[in-house]
Write an enzyme that holds these catalytic residues in place. Structure first.
Site, mmCIF file in Angstrom:
data_model
loop_
_atom_site.group_PDB
_atom_site.id
_atom_site.type_symbol
_atom_site.label_atom_id
_atom_site.label_comp_id
_atom_site.label_asym_id
_atom_site.label_seq_id
_atom_site.Cartn_x
_atom_site.Cartn_y
_atom_site.Cartn_z
ATOM 1 N N ASP A 11 67.852 40.544 -14.693
ATOM 2 C CA ASP A 11 68.596 41.742 -14.329
ATOM 3 C C ASP A 11 67.601 42.860 -14.066
ATOM 4 O O ASP A 11 66.421 42.754 -14.427
ATOM 5 C CB ASP A 11 69.556 42.139 -15.450
ATOM 6 C CG ASP A 11 70.385 43.381 -15.117
ATOM 7 O OD1 ASP A 11 70.765 43.538 -13.945
ATOM 8 O OD2 ASP A 11 70.627 44.191 -16.018
ATOM 9 N N SER A 12 68.101 43.956 -13.489
ATOM 10 C CA SER A 12 67.253 45.118 -13.251
ATOM 11 C C SER A 12 66.862 45.809 -14.550
ATOM 12 O O SER A 12 66.070 46.738 -14.540
ATOM 13 C CB SER A 12 67.986 46.115 -12.349
ATOM 14 O OG SER A 12 69.166 46.562 -12.982
ATOM 15 N N TYR A 43 68.503 49.048 -9.661
ATOM 16 C CA TYR A 43 68.435 48.457 -8.334
ATOM 17 C C TYR A 43 69.439 49.112 -7.380
ATOM 18 O O TYR A 43 69.282 49.053 -6.167
ATOM 19 C CB TYR A 43 68.752 46.959 -8.400
ATOM 20 C CG TYR A 43 67.626 46.068 -8.890
ATOM 21 C CD1 TYR A 43 66.439 46.591 -9.402
ATOM 22 C CD2 TYR A 43 67.750 44.686 -8.845
ATOM 23 C CE1 TYR A 43 65.424 45.771 -9.848
ATOM 24 C CE2 TYR A 43 66.738 43.845 -9.283
ATOM 25 C CZ TYR A 43 65.576 44.388 -9.797
ATOM 26 O OH TYR A 43 64.572 43.569 -10.240
ATOM 27 N N GLY A 44 70.486 49.696 -7.941
ATOM 28 C CA GLY A 44 71.587 50.205 -7.136
ATOM 29 C C GLY A 44 71.225 51.289 -6.146
ATOM 30 O O GLY A 44 71.959 51.537 -5.194
ATOM 31 N N CYS A 74 73.017 40.535 -12.307
ATOM 32 C CA CYS A 74 72.984 41.880 -11.742
ATOM 33 C C CYS A 74 73.881 41.883 -10.514
ATOM 34 O O CYS A 74 73.660 41.097 -9.587
ATOM 35 C CB CYS A 74 71.548 42.247 -11.362
ATOM 36 S SG CYS A 74 71.370 43.807 -10.468
ATOM 37 N N ASN A 75 74.910 42.734 -10.525
ATOM 38 C CA ASN A 75 75.826 42.792 -9.388
ATOM 39 C C ASN A 75 75.101 43.184 -8.111
ATOM 40 O O ASN A 75 75.352 42.614 -7.045
ATOM 41 C CB ASN A 75 76.941 43.809 -9.673
ATOM 42 C CG ASN A 75 77.953 43.320 -10.673
ATOM 43 O OD1 ASN A 75 78.964 42.740 -10.327
ATOM 44 N ND2 ASN A 75 77.670 43.549 -11.949
ATOM 45 N N THR A 76 74.212 44.160 -8.199
ATOM 46 C CA THR A 76 73.515 44.639 -7.005
ATOM 47 C C THR A 76 72.627 43.556 -6.411
ATOM 48 O O THR A 76 72.599 43.352 -5.194
ATOM 49 C CB THR A 76 72.672 45.887 -7.346
ATOM 50 O OG1 THR A 76 73.528 46.903 -7.864
ATOM 51 C CG2 THR A 76 71.963 46.415 -6.115
ATOM 52 N N CYS A 183 78.985 46.439 -12.781
ATOM 53 C CA CYS A 183 77.555 46.443 -13.113
ATOM 54 C C CYS A 183 77.407 45.835 -14.490
ATOM 55 O O CYS A 183 78.175 46.172 -15.403
ATOM 56 C CB CYS A 183 77.006 47.868 -13.085
ATOM 57 S SG CYS A 183 75.303 48.037 -13.695
ATOM 58 N N HIS A 185 75.384 46.376 -16.751
ATOM 59 C CA HIS A 185 75.075 47.362 -17.793
ATOM 60 C C HIS A 185 76.350 47.943 -18.420
ATOM 61 O O HIS A 185 76.357 48.318 -19.593
ATOM 62 C CB HIS A 185 74.269 48.524 -17.207
ATOM 63 C CG HIS A 185 72.818 48.251 -16.995
ATOM 64 N ND1 HIS A 185 72.357 47.442 -15.991
ATOM 65 C CD2 HIS A 185 71.714 48.705 -17.652
ATOM 66 C CE1 HIS A 185 71.039 47.404 -16.025
ATOM 67 N NE2 HIS A 185 70.618 48.160 -17.020
#
Length: 257
Positions: A11-12, A43-44, A74-76, A183, A185
């Site tokens: 993930d970011s 990352y977004g 990570c969604n992005t 996200c 997070h």
């Protein structure tokens, strides 16, 4: 394939640990390696090209650790890079996308909210997903500043509370009955979100769905047969925040990658 190879998760930053926890709970015998690219979070706000480059860098690191499968927690990164990852590497990838389907399918008001990063909401994959549910009104909100506060250990700060109020109150006024957390997070914000939104609004994240998909893929490539596996965590910044999220029984290694 060697069943006892680890599952890689990246993930970011620390947010993907919400996904890792679901995987670890469902598949406790699987060895896992978690990679937090906190130095480059969030990352977004990055370009698609940068997101692809960072996702490949993370993948290269996990492949050096001999991973048999990689979860893009990570969604992005999923919405911007997973197609390129699957084309470039000969290994299974599991991504995470905002759980629009269960929200749109079950909404009584036909109005749902999604809180996500700019990179996710602006992605081609996200737009293709939302087009399917044209009978549902989807209120999109970019979570500016949320990831940064989480990464800095300020989950319960006044700044966080103020941002959440500003993002969620318009959704409440619009009569949403589902809130999708887009996200990885954001599940760490659920206690604060619950204090703001009415009880009838359902909160949905994708953690358990990703864990189940990981389980499904492992039926094809093989489950771990060794039950003495301890998870490994790497971060490229101060490990304290990640350690605080995980708890004292896990050791986080700081590593430049």
């Amino acid at each position: 394939m060697d069943n006892n190879k680890p599952i890689g998760v990246f993930d970011s930053g620390i947010g993907g640990t919400s996904i890792w926890k679901e995987i670890h709970n469902l598949l406790p015998n699987e060895k896992t390696i978690y990679l937090a690219d906190s130095k480059n979070a969030p990352y977004g706000e990055k370009s698609k090209e940068d997101i692809i480059r960072l996702s490949m860098k993370n993948t290269d690191f996990l492949l050096k650790m001999d991973c048999k499968l990689i979860v893009v927690a990570c969604n992005t990164a999923t919405t911007n890079a997973i197609r390129e990852l699957r084309a470039h590497y000969d290994i299974p990838f599991i991504g995470i996308e905002p759980a629009i389907k269960p929200a749109a399918t079950n909404s009584k008001t036909q109005i749902i909210g999604i809180l996500a990063t700019k990179g996710t909401l602006n992605s081609e994959l996200f737009h293709k997903t939302t087009e399917i549910y044209h009978h549902t009104k989807i209120i999109e909100q970019i979570g500016y500043g949320l990831v940064e506060l989480i990464e800095n250990g300020q989950i319960e700060s006044p700044e966080m509370n103020q941002l959440l109020h500003s993002y969620l109150e318009p959704m409440i006024e619009a009569n949403i009955d589902f809130l999708v957390l887009g996200c990885s997070h954001y599940p760490y914000l659920i206690p604060q979100i619950r204090k703001i939104i009415p009880n009838h609004i359902h909160i949905i994240d994708s953690g358990l769905a990703v864990a189940r998909q990981t389980q499904n893929v492992l039926t094809e490539i093989g489950f771990n047969t060794d039950n003495n596996n301890k998870p490994i965590f790497y971060t490229n910044t101060n490990p304290k925040v990640l350690e605080n999220i995980l708890g004292s029984k896990y050791i986080v290694q700081e590593k430049d990658f």
